[in-house]
Design a protein around this motif. Structure first.
Motif, mmCIF file in Angstrom:
data_model
loop_
_atom_site.group_PDB
_atom_site.id
_atom_site.type_symbol
_atom_site.label_atom_id
_atom_site.label_comp_id
_atom_site.label_asym_id
_atom_site.label_seq_id
_atom_site.Cartn_x
_atom_site.Cartn_y
_atom_site.Cartn_z
ATOM 1 N N TYR A 71 0.848 -1.205 0.000
ATOM 2 C CA TYR A 71 0.000 0.000 0.000
ATOM 3 C C TYR A 71 0.879 1.249 0.000
ATOM 4 O O TYR A 71 2.040 1.214 0.415
ATOM 5 C CB TYR A 71 -0.956 0.027 1.208
ATOM 6 C CG TYR A 71 -0.268 -0.060 2.553
ATOM 7 C CD1 TYR A 71 0.235 1.074 3.183
ATOM 8 C CD2 TYR A 71 -0.127 -1.295 3.197
ATOM 9 C CE1 TYR A 71 0.863 1.001 4.407
ATOM 10 C CE2 TYR A 71 0.500 -1.383 4.433
ATOM 11 C CZ TYR A 71 0.996 -0.233 5.028
ATOM 12 O OH TYR A 71 1.627 -0.306 6.239
ATOM 13 N N TYR A 72 0.294 2.369 -0.480
ATOM 14 C CA TYR A 72 1.036 3.635 -0.521
ATOM 15 C C TYR A 72 1.020 4.290 0.852
ATOM 16 O O TYR A 72 0.016 4.259 1.568
ATOM 17 C CB TYR A 72 0.421 4.584 -1.549
ATOM 18 C CG TYR A 72 1.115 5.936 -1.579
ATOM 19 C CD1 TYR A 72 2.289 6.117 -2.290
ATOM 20 C CD2 TYR A 72 0.594 7.014 -0.871
ATOM 21 C CE1 TYR A 72 2.946 7.341 -2.296
ATOM 22 C CE2 TYR A 72 1.233 8.243 -0.859
ATOM 23 C CZ TYR A 72 2.408 8.400 -1.574
ATOM 24 O OH TYR A 72 3.040 9.614 -1.574
ATOM 25 N N TYR A 73 2.140 4.934 1.185
ATOM 26 C CA TYR A 73 2.252 5.646 2.460
ATOM 27 C C TYR A 73 3.200 6.819 2.282
ATOM 28 O O TYR A 73 4.214 6.713 1.588
ATOM 29 C CB TYR A 73 2.801 4.695 3.533
ATOM 30 C CG TYR A 73 3.154 5.369 4.835
ATOM 31 C CD1 TYR A 73 2.173 5.743 5.740
ATOM 32 C CD2 TYR A 73 4.485 5.629 5.169
ATOM 33 C CE1 TYR A 73 2.500 6.365 6.937
ATOM 34 C CE2 TYR A 73 4.825 6.237 6.362
ATOM 35 C CZ TYR A 73 3.821 6.606 7.249
ATOM 36 O OH TYR A 73 4.146 7.219 8.427
ATOM 37 N N SER A 74 2.853 7.970 2.877
ATOM 38 C CA SER A 74 3.773 9.119 2.854
ATOM 39 C C SER A 74 3.755 9.815 4.203
ATOM 40 O O SER A 74 2.711 9.896 4.868
ATOM 41 C CB SER A 74 3.396 10.109 1.741
ATOM 42 O OG SER A 74 2.130 10.691 1.983
ATOM 43 N N ALA A 75 4.922 10.329 4.606
ATOM 44 C CA ALA A 75 5.063 11.092 5.843
ATOM 45 C C ALA A 75 6.291 11.982 5.706
ATOM 46 O O ALA A 75 7.271 11.619 5.036
ATOM 47 C CB ALA A 75 5.201 10.166 7.042
ATOM 48 N N TYR A 76 6.222 13.163 6.355
ATOM 49 C CA TYR A 76 7.287 14.157 6.204
ATOM 50 C C TYR A 76 7.612 14.779 7.549
ATOM 51 O O TYR A 76 6.765 14.863 8.443
ATOM 52 C CB TYR A 76 6.868 15.253 5.221
ATOM 53 C CG TYR A 76 6.433 14.712 3.879
ATOM 54 C CD1 TYR A 76 7.343 14.505 2.853
ATOM 55 C CD2 TYR A 76 5.093 14.371 3.657
ATOM 56 C CE1 TYR A 76 6.945 13.990 1.632
ATOM 57 C CE2 TYR A 76 4.682 13.846 2.439
ATOM 58 C CZ TYR A 76 5.610 13.663 1.434
ATOM 59 O OH TYR A 76 5.208 13.141 0.231
ATOM 60 N N ASN A 77 8.832 15.257 7.698
ATOM 61 C CA ASN A 77 9.230 16.073 8.829
ATOM 62 C C ASN A 77 9.219 17.534 8.406
ATOM 63 O O ASN A 77 9.623 17.864 7.277
ATOM 64 C CB ASN A 77 10.630 15.699 9.313
ATOM 65 C CG ASN A 77 10.646 14.373 10.036
ATOM 66 O OD1 ASN A 77 9.657 13.986 10.663
ATOM 67 N ND2 ASN A 77 11.768 13.669 9.971
ATOM 68 N N LEU A 78 8.778 18.398 9.309
ATOM 69 C CA LEU A 78 8.712 19.827 9.026
ATOM 70 C C LEU A 78 9.574 20.587 10.024
ATOM 71 O O LEU A 78 9.679 20.213 11.189
ATOM 72 C CB LEU A 78 7.271 20.332 9.128
ATOM 73 C CG LEU A 78 6.221 19.614 8.286
ATOM 74 C CD1 LEU A 78 4.841 20.210 8.547
ATOM 75 C CD2 LEU A 78 6.572 19.695 6.806
ATOM 76 N N ALA A 79 10.170 21.694 9.554
ATOM 77 C CA ALA A 79 10.956 22.558 10.433
ATOM 78 C C ALA A 79 10.882 23.981 9.905
ATOM 79 O O ALA A 79 10.606 24.213 8.722
ATOM 80 C CB ALA A 79 12.410 22.090 10.489
ATOM 81 N N GLY A 80 11.113 24.932 10.793
ATOM 82 C CA GLY A 80 11.094 26.336 10.383
ATOM 83 C C GLY A 80 10.805 27.237 11.560
ATOM 84 O O GLY A 80 10.387 26.783 12.638
ATOM 85 N N ALA A 81 11.025 28.530 11.378
ATOM 86 C CA ALA A 81 10.787 29.514 12.430
ATOM 87 C C ALA A 81 9.293 29.732 12.653
ATOM 88 O O ALA A 81 8.464 29.453 11.778
ATOM 89 C CB ALA A 81 11.454 30.836 12.060
#
Length: 272
Positions: A71-81
């Protein structure tokens, strides 16, 4: 009804109460006023504009694709001020012991909105200071700004997004770039007028800061935040709004103790 399905009156009453609440919500949805929603937020991406000294938005991939289970899966890390893109400045940003972003009352970020347009008053030097006279010209047409309003200023700057040089005067990064910032802002006198004479709930601009680009003392921030009035910055699509007659909703990321945070700002414009 056998022993396994028998319910006491209190249980039945609770079920009926939940059922009635569901029906009420359905009816409310059907009777919701007709109109249109306007998204007043820039999206967050690699080209999102941040203050020259702030960490820019970064999105890195944890996983995106087919898993070994098929199955398809996506996940991301985010960063910023905290302060970049469409965001709210909390009063604690410039006023010690005042409201942090997680403590701003929701009712202060939801309410009747007005748009004051000043784009036609800004010349080649974009460091224009919005004045009390600008507000009074608007009021001569629409009447005094009502107590509890959220006041937005359309300086015409949003049309330059996401070009940092056109939008805020420089594409350079670092402390030396701050001296090259060039964009409109709200004068401290106008901020004081809105706080004391009109008792507004919040204020916003389509620029990187509520103070103008050349500011070094950030007096407008300090004037507003001393009274716990939050500021919305980098607001988008103000040209899609009427000058009055809409409801604004600005919900920031709830960062505990934060001095600001990324915000989804929307407006509802009812049909006339």
């Amino acid at each position: 009804m056998n022993g396994k399905t028998r319910h006491c009156p209190a249980t039945i009453t609770r079920w009926l109460t939940v059922f009635c609440l569901v029906l009420a919500n359905v009816a409310a949805a059907e009777n919701f006023p007709q109109g249109r929603w306007v998204d007043l937020s820039h999206d967050f991406a690699d080209d999102t504009i941040y203050w020259p000294t702030a960490d820019k938005f970064a999105k890195t991939t944890v996983f995106a694709g087919e898993t070994d289970k098929g199955y398809y899966y996506s996940a991301y890390n985010l960063a910023g001020a905290e302060h970049g893109g469409t965001h709210v400045d909390a009063p604690v940003h410039f006023s010690r012991d005042h409201l942090s972003v997680d403590r701003i009352p929701l009712q202060q970020l939801i309410g009747p909105g007005v748009v004051i347009r000043v784009a036609d008053r800004i010349g080649e030097d974009r460091n224009y200071l919005i004045t009390v006279a600008d507000i009074e010209r608007w009021e001569a047409r629409h009447g005094n700004i009502a107590k509890g309003s959220i006041v937005l200023f359309d300086t015409g700057t949003a049309r330059f997004w996401p070009d940092p040089e056109k939008y805020m005067g420089t594409a350079e990064r670092g402390e030396q770039a701050v001296a090259k910032l060039n964009f409109p802002g709200l004068s401290p006198e106008a901020a004081q007028f809105l706080v004391e004479k009109r008792e507004i709930k919040a204020v916003g601009l389509d620029t990187p800061s509520i103070d103008y680009g050349a500011s070094r003392l950030f007096e407008t921030h300090r004037t507003l935040f001393a009274k716990n009035i939050p500021a919305l910055e980098n607001v988008a699509n103000l040209t899609d709004l009427p000058e009055t007659g809409f409801t604004l909703i600005a919900l920031p990321m709830k960062i505990r103790g934060g001095s600001g945070g990324p915000t989804r700002i929307v407006a509802f414009v009812p049909e006339k």
